[in-house]
Write a protein that holds these residues in place. Structure first.
Motif, mmCIF file in Angstrom:
data_model
loop_
_atom_site.group_PDB
_atom_site.id
_atom_site.type_symbol
_atom_site.label_atom_id
_atom_site.label_comp_id
_atom_site.label_asym_id
_atom_site.label_seq_id
_atom_site.Cartn_x
_atom_site.Cartn_y
_atom_site.Cartn_z
ATOM 1 N N HIS A 11 134.974 -18.211 25.405
ATOM 2 C CA HIS A 11 133.635 -18.223 24.813
ATOM 3 C C HIS A 11 133.459 -17.032 23.880
ATOM 4 C CE1 HIS A 11 132.419 -20.527 28.683
ATOM 5 N NE2 HIS A 11 132.996 -21.322 27.808
ATOM 6 N N ALA A 12 133.991 -15.878 24.272
ATOM 7 C CA ALA A 12 133.918 -14.686 23.420
ATOM 8 C C ALA A 12 134.628 -14.932 22.099
ATOM 9 C CB ALA A 12 134.528 -13.484 24.147
ATOM 10 N N GLU A 13 135.766 -15.584 22.146
ATOM 11 C CA GLU A 13 136.515 -15.864 20.915
ATOM 12 C C GLU A 13 135.736 -16.832 20.022
ATOM 13 O OE1 GLU A 13 139.441 -15.673 18.019
ATOM 14 O OE2 GLU A 13 138.935 -14.339 19.666
ATOM 15 N N LEU A 14 135.108 -17.850 20.609
ATOM 16 C CA LEU A 14 134.279 -18.772 19.821
ATOM 17 C C LEU A 14 133.125 -18.034 19.157
ATOM 18 C CD1 LEU A 14 134.067 -21.822 22.271
ATOM 19 C CD2 LEU A 14 135.271 -21.755 20.082
ATOM 20 N N ILE A 15 132.490 -17.142 19.900
ATOM 21 C CA ILE A 15 131.362 -16.375 19.366
ATOM 22 C C ILE A 15 131.838 -15.447 18.254
ATOM 23 C CG2 ILE A 15 129.678 -14.574 19.949
ATOM 24 C CD1 ILE A 15 129.495 -16.018 22.744
ATOM 25 N N ARG A 16 132.968 -14.793 18.460
ATOM 26 C CA ARG A 16 133.513 -13.888 17.440
ATOM 27 C C ARG A 16 133.761 -14.640 16.133
ATOM 28 N NH1 ARG A 16 138.174 -11.866 15.212
ATOM 29 N NH2 ARG A 16 139.521 -13.360 16.249
ATOM 30 N N ILE A 17 134.371 -15.796 16.227
ATOM 31 C CA ILE A 17 134.659 -16.605 15.038
ATOM 32 C C ILE A 17 133.365 -17.032 14.351
ATOM 33 C CG2 ILE A 17 135.591 -18.825 14.254
ATOM 34 C CD1 ILE A 17 137.791 -18.414 16.448
ATOM 35 N N ALA A 18 132.378 -17.482 15.144
ATOM 36 C CA ALA A 18 131.100 -17.910 14.561
ATOM 37 C C ALA A 18 130.410 -16.748 13.857
ATOM 38 C CB ALA A 18 130.190 -18.483 15.649
ATOM 39 N N LEU A 19 130.450 -15.554 14.445
ATOM 40 C CA LEU A 19 129.800 -14.400 13.821
ATOM 41 C C LEU A 19 130.546 -13.946 12.572
ATOM 42 C CD1 LEU A 19 128.708 -12.301 16.927
ATOM 43 C CD2 LEU A 19 127.284 -13.734 15.445
ATOM 44 N N LEU A 20 131.863 -14.034 12.594
ATOM 45 C CA LEU A 20 132.636 -13.676 11.399
ATOM 46 C C LEU A 20 132.344 -14.642 10.261
ATOM 47 C CD1 LEU A 20 136.052 -12.627 12.969
ATOM 48 C CD2 LEU A 20 134.361 -11.135 11.869
ATOM 49 N N GLU A 21 132.189 -15.926 10.589
ATOM 50 C CA GLU A 21 131.879 -16.924 9.561
ATOM 51 C C GLU A 21 130.473 -16.737 9.004
ATOM 52 O OE1 GLU A 21 132.644 -20.697 11.425
ATOM 53 O OE2 GLU A 21 134.819 -20.510 11.170
ATOM 54 N N ALA A 22 129.550 -16.260 9.851
ATOM 55 C CA ALA A 22 128.166 -16.084 9.415
ATOM 56 C C ALA A 22 127.925 -14.730 8.752
ATOM 57 C CB ALA A 22 127.231 -16.215 10.618
ATOM 58 N N ALA A 23 128.887 -13.820 8.865
ATOM 59 C CA ALA A 23 128.711 -12.447 8.362
ATOM 60 C C ALA A 23 128.359 -12.464 6.885
ATOM 61 C CB ALA A 23 129.974 -11.639 8.608
ATOM 62 N N PRO A 24 127.531 -11.572 6.439
ATOM 63 C CA PRO A 24 126.883 -10.493 7.177
ATOM 64 C C PRO A 24 125.534 -10.871 7.758
ATOM 65 C CG PRO A 24 126.434 -10.185 4.870
ATOM 66 C CD PRO A 24 127.281 -11.439 4.998
ATOM 67 N N SER A 25 125.130 -12.125 7.639
ATOM 68 C CA SER A 25 123.763 -12.494 8.015
ATOM 69 C C SER A 25 123.503 -12.501 9.520
ATOM 70 C CB SER A 25 123.407 -13.856 7.429
ATOM 71 O OG SER A 25 124.244 -14.848 7.970
ATOM 72 N N GLY A 26 124.488 -12.745 10.363
ATOM 73 C CA GLY A 26 124.258 -12.795 11.799
ATOM 74 C C GLY A 26 123.665 -14.119 12.234
ATOM 75 N N LEU A 27 123.550 -14.298 13.546
ATOM 76 C CA LEU A 27 123.019 -15.546 14.105
ATOM 77 C C LEU A 27 122.092 -15.274 15.278
ATOM 78 C CD1 LEU A 27 126.321 -17.653 14.281
ATOM 79 C CD2 LEU A 27 124.405 -18.051 12.732
ATOM 80 N N PRO A 28 120.917 -15.905 15.279
ATOM 81 C CA PRO A 28 120.072 -15.837 16.468
ATOM 82 C C PRO A 28 120.749 -16.599 17.613
ATOM 83 C CG PRO A 28 118.902 -16.856 14.623
ATOM 84 C CD PRO A 28 120.308 -16.650 14.196
ATOM 85 N N LEU A 29 120.313 -16.358 18.829
ATOM 86 C CA LEU A 29 120.948 -16.952 20.012
ATOM 87 C C LEU A 29 121.073 -18.470 19.912
ATOM 88 C CD1 LEU A 29 122.164 -16.558 22.841
ATOM 89 C CD2 LEU A 29 119.840 -16.800 23.747
ATOM 90 N N LYS A 30 119.991 -19.147 19.572
ATOM 91 C CA LYS A 30 120.020 -20.625 19.524
ATOM 92 C C LYS A 30 121.036 -21.141 18.500
ATOM 93 C CE LYS A 30 116.752 -21.556 22.507
ATOM 94 N NZ LYS A 30 116.981 -22.272 23.728
ATOM 95 N N ARG A 31 121.072 -20.502 17.330
ATOM 96 C CA ARG A 31 122.041 -20.929 16.310
ATOM 97 C C ARG A 31 123.466 -20.602 16.736
ATOM 98 N NH1 ARG A 31 120.662 -18.866 10.766
ATOM 99 N NH2 ARG A 31 122.584 -19.965 10.268
ATOM 100 N N LEU A 32 123.639 -19.471 17.429
ATOM 101 C CA LEU A 32 124.951 -19.104 17.945
ATOM 102 C C LEU A 32 125.413 -20.126 18.985
ATOM 103 C CD1 LEU A 32 127.226 -17.003 17.901
ATOM 104 C CD2 LEU A 32 125.933 -15.685 19.591
ATOM 105 N N MET A 33 124.497 -20.534 19.855
ATOM 106 C CA MET A 33 124.820 -21.561 20.850
ATOM 107 C C MET A 33 125.245 -22.852 20.161
ATOM 108 S SD MET A 33 121.662 -20.957 23.527
ATOM 109 C CE MET A 33 121.808 -22.620 24.148
ATOM 110 N N GLY A 34 124.498 -23.257 19.143
ATOM 111 C CA GLY A 34 124.809 -24.488 18.423
ATOM 112 C C GLY A 34 126.138 -24.408 17.688
ATOM 113 N N ALA A 35 126.396 -23.274 17.054
ATOM 114 C CA ALA A 35 127.645 -23.105 16.299
ATOM 115 C C ALA A 35 128.861 -23.152 17.221
ATOM 116 C CB ALA A 35 127.621 -21.786 15.536
ATOM 117 N N CYS A 36 128.695 -22.666 18.441
ATOM 118 C CA CYS A 36 129.824 -22.609 19.385
ATOM 119 C C CYS A 36 129.827 -23.784 20.364
ATOM 120 C CB CYS A 36 129.776 -21.304 20.172
ATOM 121 S SG CYS A 36 129.914 -19.843 19.157
ATOM 122 N N GLU A 37 128.734 -24.560 20.356
ATOM 123 C CA GLU A 37 128.557 -25.665 21.295
ATOM 124 C C GLU A 37 128.680 -25.184 22.739
ATOM 125 O OE1 GLU A 37 131.220 -28.801 20.136
ATOM 126 O OE2 GLU A 37 130.152 -29.154 18.257
#
Length: 137
Positions: A11-37
């Motif tokens: 799960h940490a690796e999925l989150i890391r990838i999602a945050l790197l793809e969204a950088a530099p804007s970041g992701l709120p929790l709900k969008r992070l959950m959706g991006a990582c399923e």
């Protein structure tokens, strides 16, 4: 080093990838959950594991703020401000614990070794946090 489950590391690796793809804007929790399923629990578990991994591997720290949500940070000024805010929140928690729990405990049991010991220790921590939170830039 804390023990982490293999699932938390995935799960940490999925989150890391999602945050790197969204950088530099970041992701709120709900969008992070959706991006990582991931579920709320899985996301929070992954965030905790990712924070540990950032420290272990020398990666930029992951922060959260209201404006950008979760994001990686390499700005010294932003890190210092975030750390001061975090310390300030803990200082408030310590003061509430002292006034709401420890002070009444001492009033009821003034000879309690435990309460007097705890009062001394928490007062020292409170002083250190107060100094850290108010350090000039």
């Amino acid at each position: 080093m804390r023990k982490r489950s293999p699932a938390a590391e995935r799960h940490a690796e999925l989150i890391r990838i999602a945050l790197l793809e969204a950088a530099p804007s970041g992701l709120p929790l709900k969008r992070l959950m959706g991006a990582c399923e991931l579920s709320v629990y899985q996301t929070r578990s992954g965030i905790a594991a990712l924070r540990d991994l950032c420290g272990e591997r020398g990666w930029p720290p992951m922060l959260w703020d209201r404006e950008t949500g979760y994001h990686f940070c390499a700005s010294e000024a932003e890190l210092e401000e975030w750390e001061r805010q975090w310390i300030s929140e803990r200082l408030t928690q310590f003061r509430r614990m002292i006034s709401g729990t420890l002070a009444p405990h001492l009033a009821l049991f003034p000879k309690s070794r435990w309460a007097n010991y705890l009062n001394t220790q928490i007062a020292a921590v409170e002083a250190a946090l107060e100094m850290a939170a108010s350090q000039s830039r």
